[in-house]
Design a protein around this motif. Structure first.
Motif, short mmCIF file in Angstrom:
data_model
loop_
_atom_site.label_atom_id
_atom_site.label_comp_id
_atom_site.label_asym_id
_atom_site.label_seq_id
_atom_site.Cartn_x
_atom_site.Cartn_y
_atom_site.Cartn_z
N ASP A 315 37.81 31.67 39.45
CA ASP A 315 36.64 31.89 40.29
C ASP A 315 37.05 32.39 41.68
O ASP A 315 36.37 33.23 42.28
N SER A 316 38.16 31.87 42.19
CA SER A 316 38.65 32.32 43.49
C SER A 316 39.04 33.78 43.45
O SER A 316 38.78 34.55 44.40
N HIS A 318 37.91 36.10 41.26
CA HIS A 318 36.80 36.99 40.91
C HIS A 318 35.60 36.82 41.84
O HIS A 318 34.71 37.67 41.86
N GLY A 319 35.56 35.72 42.58
CA GLY A 319 34.39 35.41 43.37
C GLY A 319 33.32 34.73 42.52
O GLY A 319 33.25 34.95 41.32
N GLY A 320 32.53 33.88 43.12
CA GLY A 320 31.50 33.18 42.37
C GLY A 320 32.02 31.91 41.74
O GLY A 320 33.12 31.43 42.06
N ASN A 321 31.24 31.34 40.81
CA ASN A 321 31.62 30.09 40.15
C ASN A 321 31.35 30.14 38.65
O ASN A 321 31.02 29.12 38.04
N GLU A 322 31.45 31.33 38.06
CA GLU A 322 31.07 31.49 36.65
C GLU A 322 31.98 30.72 35.71
O GLU A 322 31.52 30.20 34.69
#
Length: 381
Positions: A315-316, A318-322
């Motif tokens: 997530d870090s 790629h960004g977000g919290n998917e």
């Protein structure tokens, strides 16, 4: 699983070239060995590899030959851990808890099926596609193909394609001038090995899969234990793919001791338990050959403690919290296995009165969505 008579199922035709005729004859052999019905069973094959940056971080800079060997060794470590814990895939994503009753067509089974309409089901099953009723080869159970390294794997595979089968010999290779199968070995060709995961390398023209592996080592792995997801119009969801990202990375990073035949059989038994009874809360799975047992839900909690750490990094990056969200969702499924795909599908099957009715309803839904999508695209143009 779709049902119809053996005679209604046409063999795939690949043209009149030598290679095309061989492909058709191979499937002719499958028909004689296992019946045509087995060839209509579908699954998702998921190819997966790591970028060179992953190997750089894991091993540092290496020359080409050293890197090739290190990658092969790491991929086989992944494969061994997949055999140990890959039952998580049918546990969460199995989508064949039921079959059409005509699919058995006189086959004997000791499984305690229940019935709704023309559908047979097991109340807690996850993936009958992976059971002995699905795409399997019982003769392969006697093969001792190891996964402790490339050399051992290739040696076992080579032996398998040269091991005669008494049962398949009864079919005959050429009868009354017509070929029935390529040969009467346990495996006609290497691709007949129905493993839940395979080491792979892109083959050159005319090169067998084993020859490609011998030449260049393992390039990627092929996950073969995913059922087609009926609740996705394309058979798999982004959430499933993210879980595979997490799980396969974990399998590569986790310590992976060599696996003997005893341990391999133990883990195969765990897979079988999950396949036919996986949604049973408190299902006991054996840990190795030493007699220790742990229930499946506790196993999942142990694994997800590690997966969440990997999810943080993904997530870090790629960004977000998917990736964290996938962990949240699947841990909720673990608390209530009826939320899993097999649980949802079986509930729908009972509600509508049969598996065929579920397929028709979903098919109409996806058709309508695709028509609307195409109309919107036309208007945008």
């Amino acid at each position: 699983m779709l049902c119809c008579s053996e005679d209604d199922i046409a063999l795939a035709q690949y043209g009149s070239s030598n290679s095309g005729r061989m492909k058709t004859l191979y499937r002719q052999g499958l028909k004689h060995r296992y019946g045509s019905l087995m060839q209509i069973i579908s699954g998702v094959h998921f190819n997966f590899s790591f970028p060179e940056s992953f190997w750089d971080a894991l091993f540092g800079k290496q020359d080409e030959k050293t890197r090739q060997n290190a990658k092969s060794e790491a991929y086989f470590g992944l494969i061994r851990n997949y055999y140990r814990f890959g039952w998580l895939i049918p546990y969460f994503f199995g989508a064949s808890p039921a079959i059409c009753s005509s699919f058995l067509q006189g086959k004997e089974t000791k499984l305690p099926f229940e019935k709704v309409g023309g559908t047979l089901y097991l109340p807690k099953a996850t993936s009958l596609r992976l059971s002995d009723l699905g795409y399997t080869n019982s003769a392969q159970s006697a093969l001792k193909i190891g996964f402790n390294g490339l050399e051992q794997y290739l040696e076992g595979l080579n032996q398998a394609i040269h091991t005669p089968s008494q049962d398949f010999a009864k079919i005959g290779v050429k009868v009354d001038g017509e070929y029935r199968q390529l040969n009467d070995y346990v495996l006609q060709i290497e691709n007949e090995l129905y493993a839940p995961i395979r080491p792979k390398r892109v083959a050159r023209s005319g090169e067998k899969p084993s020859e490609a592996l011998s030449r260049g080592g393992v390039e990627y792995i092929e996950v073969r234990s995913l059922d087609v997801n009926p609740f996705s119009p394309i058979g798999i969801t982004a959430e499933q793919i993210r879980f595979l990202d997490l799980f396969l990375t974990w399998c590569a990073l986790k310590d992976s001791e060599p696996m003997d035949n005893c341990e391999l059989e133990c883990w195969r038994e765990n897979w079988n338990k999950v396949i036919v009874d996986g949604r049973q809360v408190g299902l006991q799975l054996q840990i190795g050959c030493h007699g220790e047992v742990l229930d499946s839900q506790s196993w999942v909690k142990r694994v997800f403690a590690d997966l969440r750490e990997i999810a943080k990094h993904m997530d870090s990056a790629h960004g977000g919290n998917e990736y964290a969200a996938v962990c949240d969702k699947l841990e909720a499924w673990n608390e209530n296995p009826e939320l899993s795909i097999s649980g949802q599908l079986l509930a729908k099957t009972k509600e509508l009165g049969g598996l065929g009715k579920v397929g028709c309803e979903l098919g109409k839904e996806y058709r309508q969505k695709n028509l609307l999508t195409n109309i919107k695209r036309i208007r945008l143009k």
